[in-house]
Design an enzyme around this catalytic site. Structure first.
Site, PDB file in Angstrom:
ATOM      1  N   CYS A 412       2.911  -4.713   0.780  1.00 39.85           N
ATOM      2  CA  CYS A 412       2.766  -4.969  -0.589  1.00 39.85           C
ATOM      3  C   CYS A 412       4.216  -4.591  -0.871  1.00 39.85           C
ATOM      4  O   CYS A 412       5.252  -5.712  -0.764  1.00 39.85           O
ATOM      5  CB  CYS A 412       1.977  -4.170  -1.237  1.00 39.85           C
ATOM      6  SG  CYS A 412       1.733  -4.571  -3.012  1.00 39.85           S
ATOM      7  N   HIS A 544      -3.009  -5.763   1.298  1.00 43.05           N
ATOM      8  CA  HIS A 544      -3.231  -4.454   1.808  1.00 43.05           C
ATOM      9  C   HIS A 544      -4.405  -4.314   3.154  1.00 43.05           C
ATOM     10  O   HIS A 544      -5.328  -4.212   2.738  1.00 43.05           O
ATOM     11  CB  HIS A 544      -3.962  -3.471   0.921  1.00 43.05           C
ATOM     12  CG  HIS A 544      -2.678  -3.198  -0.271  1.00 43.05           C
ATOM     13  ND1 HIS A 544      -2.053  -1.982  -0.147  1.00 43.05           N
ATOM     14  CD2 HIS A 544      -2.258  -4.016  -1.350  1.00 43.05           C
ATOM     15  CE1 HIS A 544      -1.197  -2.106  -1.480  1.00 43.05           C
ATOM     16  NE2 HIS A 544      -1.343  -3.071  -2.020  1.00 43.05           N
ATOM     17  N   GLU A 546      -5.044  -2.314   4.980  1.00 40.09           N
ATOM     18  CA  GLU A 546      -5.361  -0.912   5.454  1.00 40.09           C
ATOM     19  C   GLU A 546      -6.975  -1.124   4.830  1.00 40.09           C
ATOM     20  O   GLU A 546      -7.856  -0.121   5.147  1.00 40.09           O
ATOM     21  CB  GLU A 546      -4.664   0.011   4.942  1.00 40.09           C
ATOM     22  CG  GLU A 546      -4.671   0.209   3.271  1.00 40.09           C
ATOM     23  CD  GLU A 546      -3.459  -0.430   2.818  1.00 40.09           C
ATOM     24  OE1 GLU A 546      -2.993  -0.255   1.636  1.00 40.09           O
ATOM     25  OE2 GLU A 546      -3.006  -1.371   3.285  1.00 40.09           O
TER      26      GLU A 546
END
Length: 588
Positions: A412, A544, A546
């Protein structure tokens, strides 16, 4: 109804203090139930007045976890998704704000027909209806109605803000029936004094408060530094009116991945099976087999966490480094990737502002320590974030990784600062910056997305799962990141941003070697993934990654970072089996 029967509900409450691990115990319980072949969903109740977690500071509440549908929720839902390997929705997170908004909207429409609207019964009914609605929604995994719904009550028993939810659950136990309602109370057993005696009085007092509110725990999960001493189970059982075999020691262990094993070894599955009559549920054979396989793989993964493996150091350069929970999904993604490539990961936390020249004059010691941590790392990760503080430090970190051929992953804002650095120092755009921080800068390398609402804060970003399409160019087809994604032509990842790379400078960036190998599938004009040519691993994503990491299925960009940082990337991309010399074979 699950298989013609009522969904079972397991409520997880907390006592004595907050932050003692209700979320991990709830997630671990759900995992154990999944190993039996049961279909499990979960709900997190947060007793704050915010509508969602989107506007909360990471330093105050930990990270904001984003779901596929764009819901900005509590970080515990990330634990649920990772442990249960499922996809949740914004409805799986209940807040006081959501409940009151729903009730007030009904009152404004006249749904209550002139009645006085009160906490009881209107607020408590709304809570129960919400829980029951989510408990009967088909799950993403098999499309089946859940057999079990785990509900975590945020906060601590006795908190004023939790009172309506406690009362709602008191009523809910009668709505669904005794055989379909089980309460796990998580409490602290502290060690006091030089002799190190474990004290049960705080737990006794907590259970007394809970019983005074109309709820009696069926299971006590006792958090402590060490295993419960002999006689503690009997003592707590006697004073808390549960059987000693319903008192579980959840002591500190080698990793959080061992908590399900700890609970399983003490017989939690048997207790839940007897209490909720789980043996009567009809579980399809193929799902039961999946559950057995899951438990074998989880055990192997947890054992790997406990083994002595080589260490790889990753520097996380951020602005919320004082609270690790601000980046909890990033940390988990690094752990998952590392363990799947036979490494332990060591994180060097680097406060981005400490890397800046101004810090050298204010606090030279911090400045030199920050650069020492950065230079000593095997790889650098710059995660997402908001606000100008530390941005120049993040730009310097990206510059260091680029110039010194150090593996780099930007997420990001981590992508945006790398673009700014490249524009300034490679393309000669000396005034390049982000319009987020310099609205009238000479060369806006990052700009505000035109469709985003500037007038309000909550839920107005580009949120949720969006498709990214790999470009049909020679470099993109052979890029490392595309190979890490299994040569997929399109990937779906979760987003949370208001700013994007300025499309007007993309051509010049690519001409100098910064290749945007992935763009949004809707328009093809929004830059989603870049990879730097002629570099061991210099990759960034606007999304993102993750948020979708799983212990047994690590996120590809993080996997690439750990492989590159440990010198294994080329071998992996060539098809070499990294688990060949171990007793563990995990599917990557």
């Amino acid at each position: 109804m699950a298989n013609g029967k009522q969904t079972k509900y397991i409520i997880v409450s907390g006592g004595v203090i907050s932050g003692i691990g209700k979320g991990i115990i709830a997630s671990s319980t759900g995992l154990l139930l999944k190993t039996m072949g049961l279909t499990v969903t979960s709900i997190k109740i947060d007793p704050y007045l915010n509508i969602d977690a989107g506007t909360l500071s990471p330093l105050d509440h930990g990270e904001v976890f984003v779901l596929d549908d764009g819901g900005e929720v509590d970080l515990d839902l990330g634990n649920y998704e990772r442990y249960l390997n499922t996809t949740l929705s914004r409805d799986n997170n209940i807040t006081t704000g959501k409940i009151y908004r729903e009730v007030i909207e009904k009152e404004r429409r006249g749904d209550y027909l002139g009645k006085t609207v009160q906490v009881v019964p209107h607020i408590t009914n709304a809570i129960q209806d919400w829980v029951e609605r989510v408990g009967s929604m088909p799950t993403s995994e098999h499309g089946r109605i859940p057999d079990v719904c785990i509900v975590e009550l945020g906060g601590t028993v006795g908190d004023i803000e939790s009172a309506p939810f406690i009362e709602a659950m008191r009523q809910f136990q009668f709505r669904v029936g005794h055989d379909n309602f089980c309460l796990i109370h998580v409490s602290l057993v502290p060690v006091v004094g030089v002799v190190g005696e474990q004290k049960t009085k705080p737990t006794q007092a907590s259970v007394r408060d809970l019983r005074g509110l109309g709820l009696s725990p069926d299971i006590l999960a006792c958090r402590s530094q060490y295993p419960l001493e002999k006689g503690i189970n009997e003592k707590l059982g006697m004073f808390c009116q549960v059987s000693p075999n319903q008192v579980f020691s959840v002591h500190d262990c080698e990793s959080l991945y061992h908590v399900p094993i700890l609970l399983q070894e003490q017989g939690l599955i048997d207790v839940l099976t007897n209490r909720l009559n789980l043996g009567q549920l009809n579980i399809p054979a193929e799902i039961a087999d999946e559950g057995k396989s899951l438990w074998v793989q989880w055990g192997e993964f947890a054992r790997r966490r406990a083994r002595s493996l080589d260490q790889t150091t990753i520097a996380i350069v951020g602005k919320y480094t004082n609270l690790a929970d601000s980046y909890i999904s990033v940390v988990k993604a690094l752990e998952h990737a590392a363990l799947n490539v036979n490494r332990h990961v060591k994180i060097n936390w680097v406060e981005a502002s400490d890397l800046e020249e101004e810090s050298m004059h204010k606090d030279p010691l911090k400045y030199h320590e920050a650069w020492q941590h950065l230079c000593a790392a095997d790889g650098i990760l710059v995660p997402g974030g908001f606000g100008e503080r530390g941005v120049e430090g993040k730009i310097l970190a990206a510059k260091w990784a680029r110039e010194h051929s150090l593996p780099y992953l930007g997420i990001c804002l981590g992508l945006q600062v790398a673009v700014i650095e490249f524009a300034r120092n490679v393309c000669g755009m000396t005034g390049a910056h982000s319009a987020e921080f310099r609205e009238n800068c000479k060369t806006p390398a990052v700009v505000f997305m035109p469709e985003i609402d500037r007038t309000t804060m909550g839920g107005t970003m580009r949120l949720g799962s969006r498709p990214t399409r790999f470009q049909d160019t020679e470099f993109a087809r052979t890029s490392k990141i595309k190979k890490l994604y299994g040569d997929a032509s399109e990937v779906h990842e979760r987003h949370r941003h208001r700013y994007e790379v300025n499309p007007e400078i993309v051509e010049e960036l690519e001409a100098n070697g910064l290749c945007f190998v992935g763009r949004d599938a809707e328009t093809g004009e929004r830059m989603e993934i870049f990879e730097l040519a002629n570099h061991p691993y210099f990759v960034a994503a606007q999304y993102h990654p993750e948020y979708l990491t799983r212990p047994l299925n690590p996120s590809p960009p993080f996997l690439g970072l750990l492989l590159a940082a440990s010198g294994q990337l080329d071998a992996y991309l060539a098809g070499e089996d990294l688990a060949r010399n171990t007793d563990i074979k995990l599917k990557l």
